[in-house]
Write a protein that holds these residues in place. Structure first.
Motif, mmCIF file in Angstrom:
data_model
loop_
_atom_site.group_PDB
_atom_site.id
_atom_site.type_symbol
_atom_site.label_atom_id
_atom_site.label_comp_id
_atom_site.label_asym_id
_atom_site.label_seq_id
_atom_site.Cartn_x
_atom_site.Cartn_y
_atom_site.Cartn_z
ATOM 1 N N VAL A 234 0.832 -1.197 0.000
ATOM 2 C CA VAL A 234 0.000 0.000 0.000
ATOM 3 C C VAL A 234 0.870 1.252 0.000
ATOM 4 C CG1 VAL A 234 -1.694 1.342 1.303
ATOM 5 C CG2 VAL A 234 -1.923 -1.142 1.122
ATOM 6 N N ASP A 235 0.551 2.185 -0.871
ATOM 7 C CA ASP A 235 1.229 3.471 -0.922
ATOM 8 C C ASP A 235 0.167 4.550 -0.728
ATOM 9 O OD1 ASP A 235 2.915 5.569 -1.247
ATOM 10 O OD2 ASP A 235 3.169 5.338 -3.406
ATOM 11 N N GLY A 236 0.184 5.182 0.430
ATOM 12 C CA GLY A 236 -0.885 6.112 0.768
ATOM 13 C C GLY A 236 -1.884 5.431 1.675
ATOM 14 N N ALA A 237 -3.159 5.543 1.364
ATOM 15 C CA ALA A 237 -4.203 4.929 2.184
ATOM 16 C C ALA A 237 -5.044 4.005 1.320
ATOM 17 C CB ALA A 237 -5.076 5.993 2.833
ATOM 18 N N ALA A 238 -5.435 2.847 1.901
ATOM 19 C CA ALA A 238 -6.253 1.879 1.176
ATOM 20 C C ALA A 238 -7.018 1.036 2.183
ATOM 21 C CB ALA A 238 -5.384 1.003 0.274
ATOM 22 N N SER A 239 -7.893 0.182 1.691
ATOM 23 C CA SER A 239 -8.662 -0.722 2.531
ATOM 24 C C SER A 239 -8.119 -2.127 2.359
ATOM 25 C CB SER A 239 -10.150 -0.668 2.161
ATOM 26 O OG SER A 239 -10.873 -1.642 2.895
ATOM 27 N N PRO B 133 1.428 4.658 8.800
ATOM 28 C CA PRO B 133 1.693 4.210 10.165
ATOM 29 C C PRO B 133 1.296 2.748 10.402
ATOM 30 C CG PRO B 133 0.649 6.370 10.182
ATOM 31 C CD PRO B 133 0.566 5.858 8.782
ATOM 32 N N VAL B 134 0.225 2.293 9.738
ATOM 33 C CA VAL B 134 -0.193 0.898 9.877
ATOM 34 C C VAL B 134 0.834 -0.029 9.231
ATOM 35 C CG1 VAL B 134 -1.977 -0.791 9.275
ATOM 36 C CG2 VAL B 134 -2.634 1.513 9.984
ATOM 37 N N VAL B 135 1.355 0.374 8.090
ATOM 38 C CA VAL B 135 2.385 -0.427 7.427
ATOM 39 C C VAL B 135 3.636 -0.507 8.312
ATOM 40 C CG1 VAL B 135 3.912 -0.583 5.419
ATOM 41 C CG2 VAL B 135 1.526 0.120 5.127
ATOM 42 N N GLU B 136 4.013 0.605 8.919
ATOM 43 C CA GLU B 136 5.178 0.598 9.799
ATOM 44 C C GLU B 136 4.953 -0.308 10.996
ATOM 45 O OE1 GLU B 136 8.790 1.130 11.563
ATOM 46 O OE2 GLU B 136 8.158 1.521 9.504
ATOM 47 N N ARG B 137 3.747 -0.288 11.547
ATOM 48 C CA ARG B 137 3.425 -1.181 12.674
ATOM 49 C C ARG B 137 3.545 -2.635 12.237
ATOM 50 N NH1 ARG B 137 -1.528 -3.401 14.747
ATOM 51 N NH2 ARG B 137 -1.268 -3.947 16.956
#
Length: 294
Positions: free
Chosen positions: A261-266, A275-279
């Motif tokens: 994901v690059d940016g925001a997605a569902s 931040p979710v990707v980093e987590r």
């Protein structure tokens, strides 16, 4: 401010900074030192403070020095919790550990300081110890908690630790974890702000009730602690399990990372952004680090 080179080295790569399970063993029970090491904790802490009666302090210190020096046997590798600054045995213990640390091949991996309150006192202690011997201050009083960012900012400090029993006594709080939420959060935030390893949580008073040990360790993990102090080998498995990412969380993390994901997605009905990707990346990294340590 921390000394950048020294502080980063101690905080990031030293075994003390990476330990998840840290097991106390009484300093006046040298027959238990090797058993504590064999129990499989990431870090063994030989205790010269609360676990040792006043009349046994000198004898316990002698036993600790002998064990960490090794002599004709392999030295025990352990951190030592000394007595508080200002106590009658503090100077004697520090002098003995400083002398020990000069011996090639000694087993001293760090010094834990109880009831730490003043950064200047820790800095003075650090000047006496070799640069490769990290210090772990215990926040156990209101003043220690108030000053924990300054304590963590001392260059030789690898991480902080929480002493809940003494802290509750100092502030005259009720018994139970819910009264310690602020203290735990403050300790974690101060550690992050000072750029040291996530702190070690106070040990659970439960020894045989594995479910309560696991629950206490999970609470610490969710607050952001990096590990937990243990008072009995029976607690090690529960603490290790609580700090190890579950198979479900690893599956989720891999799905997030693989989605690219690059940016925001569902993803699976939930929003994913940087931040979710980093987590997710951190979960996978933690799982890999713990797998290598096992």
């Amino acid at each position: 401010m921390r000394d950048g080179a020294r502080g980063t080295a101690i905080a990031g790569t030293h075994p003390v900074a990476q330990a998840v399970t840290a097991l106390f063993v009484p300093g006046n029970r040298p027959e238990r030192f090797e058993k504590a090491v064999a129990a499989g904790a990431d870090l063994v802490i030989i205790d010269l403070e609360d676990a040792v009666p006043i009349v046994d302090k000198t004898r316990a210190l002698d036993a600790v020095v002998v064990a960490l020096r090794g002599g004709d046997s392999i030295p025990v590798r352990a951190m030592v919790r000394i007595n508080a600054m200002g106590s009658t045995s503090f100077d004697r213990e520090v002098a003995a550990l400083v002398a020990l640390s000069a011996d090639p091949g000694n087993g001293l991996v760090g010094v834990m300081v109880p009831k730490a309150e003043h950064a200047g006192e820790l800095a003075a202690l650090a000047q006496r110890l070799p640069a490769e011997v990290p210090i772990v201050p215990l926040a156990e009083t209101a003043l220690g908690l108030r000053n924990c960012f300054e304590l963590a900012s001392v260059a030789s400090v690898s991480r902080l630790a929480f002493g809940a029993i003494d802290f509750v006594l100092d502030i005259d709080a009720g018994d139970g974890d819910r009264y310690l939420d602020y203290a735990r959060s403050h300790l974690v935030v101060a550690s992050r702000a000072a750029n040291v390893a996530a702190p070690l949580d106070s040990p659970s008073p439960e020894i045989r009730n594995a479910s309560l040990v696991l629950e206490s360790a999970r609470l610490a993990r969710h607050f952001g602690f990096g590990g937990k102090l243990c008072i009995h080998p029976a607690q090690l498995a529960g603490v290790a399990a609580a700090f190890t990412p579950s198979e479900e969380s690893i599956r989720w993390a891999r799905a997030v990372v693989d989605a690219g994901v690059d940016g925001a997605a569902s993803l699976e009905g939930r929003m994913v952004d940087p931040p979710v990707v980093e987590r997710a990346n951190r979960i996978l990294k933690r799982a890999e680090v713990l797998r290598k340590q096992a």
